[in-house]
Design an enzyme around this catalytic site. Sequence first.
Site, PDB file in Angstrom:
ATOM      1  N   CYS A 266      37.651  37.621  45.388  1.00  8.33           N
ATOM      2  CA  CYS A 266      38.528  38.059  46.472  1.00  8.33           C
ATOM      3  C   CYS A 266      39.308  36.881  47.051  1.00  8.33           C
ATOM      4  CB  CYS A 266      37.681  38.711  47.558  1.00  8.33           C
ATOM      5  SG  CYS A 266      38.634  39.307  48.963  1.00  8.33           S
TER       6      CYS A 266
ATOM      7  N   GLU B  18      48.255  38.943  38.261  1.00  2.00           N
ATOM      8  CA  GLU B  18      46.878  38.988  37.767  1.00  2.00           C
ATOM      9  C   GLU B  18      46.152  40.271  38.166  1.00  2.00           C
ATOM     10  OE1 GLU B  18      45.632  34.328  37.443  1.00  2.00           O
ATOM     11  OE2 GLU B  18      45.481  35.205  39.444  1.00  2.00           O
TER      12      GLU B  18
END
Length: 357
Positions: free
Chosen positions: A345, A89
């Site tokens: 994150c 990703e």
Amino acid sequence: MKASIYDFTLKELSQLLKPSFRAKQLYLWLYAKYKTSFKDMQNNFSKDFIAYLEREFTLRTIEITHVRESVDGSKKYLFKSLRDNHTFEAVLLKMKDKKIDKETNAILEGEKYTVCVSCQIGCQVGCAFCFTQKGGFVRNLKASEIIQQALLIKEDNNLPIEKALNIVFMGMGEPLNNLDEVCKAIEIFNTGMQISPKRITISTSGVADKIPILAGKNLGVQLAISLHAVDDKTRSSLMPLNKKYNIECVLNEVKKWPLEQRKRVMFEYLLIKDLNDGLDCAKKLLKLLNGIKSKVNLILFNPHEGSKFERPSLESARMFADFLNSKGLLCTIRESKALDIEAACGQLREKKLSQQI
């Protein structure tokens, strides 16, 4: 198996192709005109040269299989390798940008884009708070696979050639554990996509013995250190790598990092409720970073499936940041972009093609 043309630096192509000026022409087609077929380059090249390129090289080695868009305009991309079908990703972060017109002093509002690229499929570091490690480590990504993440994302969003991107190596994987391919990708970002090294940030969990190797390559990129704790006991519980490279070891190497006059090393600090988010930790962090030209970027823990950690309140994060700023240590709180699509994150991982992203 044919080599990907995106795996070659301009210097390498100049040595390989005859006459050597063909390399610059080819780079123009690849990175300025986004051509994805050698036949589309016939305006510059002879049929024989096109045939040579088709015989020796391949172009795209990854493809976009799924895109998910956040309410804030950010997008998470699932890529598939066309060689082994493994997936990884990357994220496009869209942010507001303000500039001052030098002639009129007017404030001009626009947008800036950051691509958060992956450098590995999975990760070996095994940070307790990170979703990437759940799938284990599969393999390193090639420079071509790193480059194509940015190229495909830029194409998918119809961003003009001249629109500069920021590149952050903060996706899946530890960049310093794939240093050769990461450095090659940075060179191609610079010479091919015309992305200044100042717009590129490498974030590392603290592979201390490779920090001087990166420094020695003189790439001019920004360095970010994932610190996340102020004592070795806590950091080792979060990041097993700390047992090999403890805080003192990492900071000793950071102190040697070459910095331009106005630049600072970024320290990323993940705030986890009731673990490392108190003012006592802020005071210890201030002491730890004393003497280092640094700035602190606070990240509120982003929840994911199976995690035992909790996200702290924004109020506690502001108290932490206010204390550091009041003592002269520059500190910001990172806005959690793309949280609603699990692209913030610590939320990326390899997925089976049957899984939703």
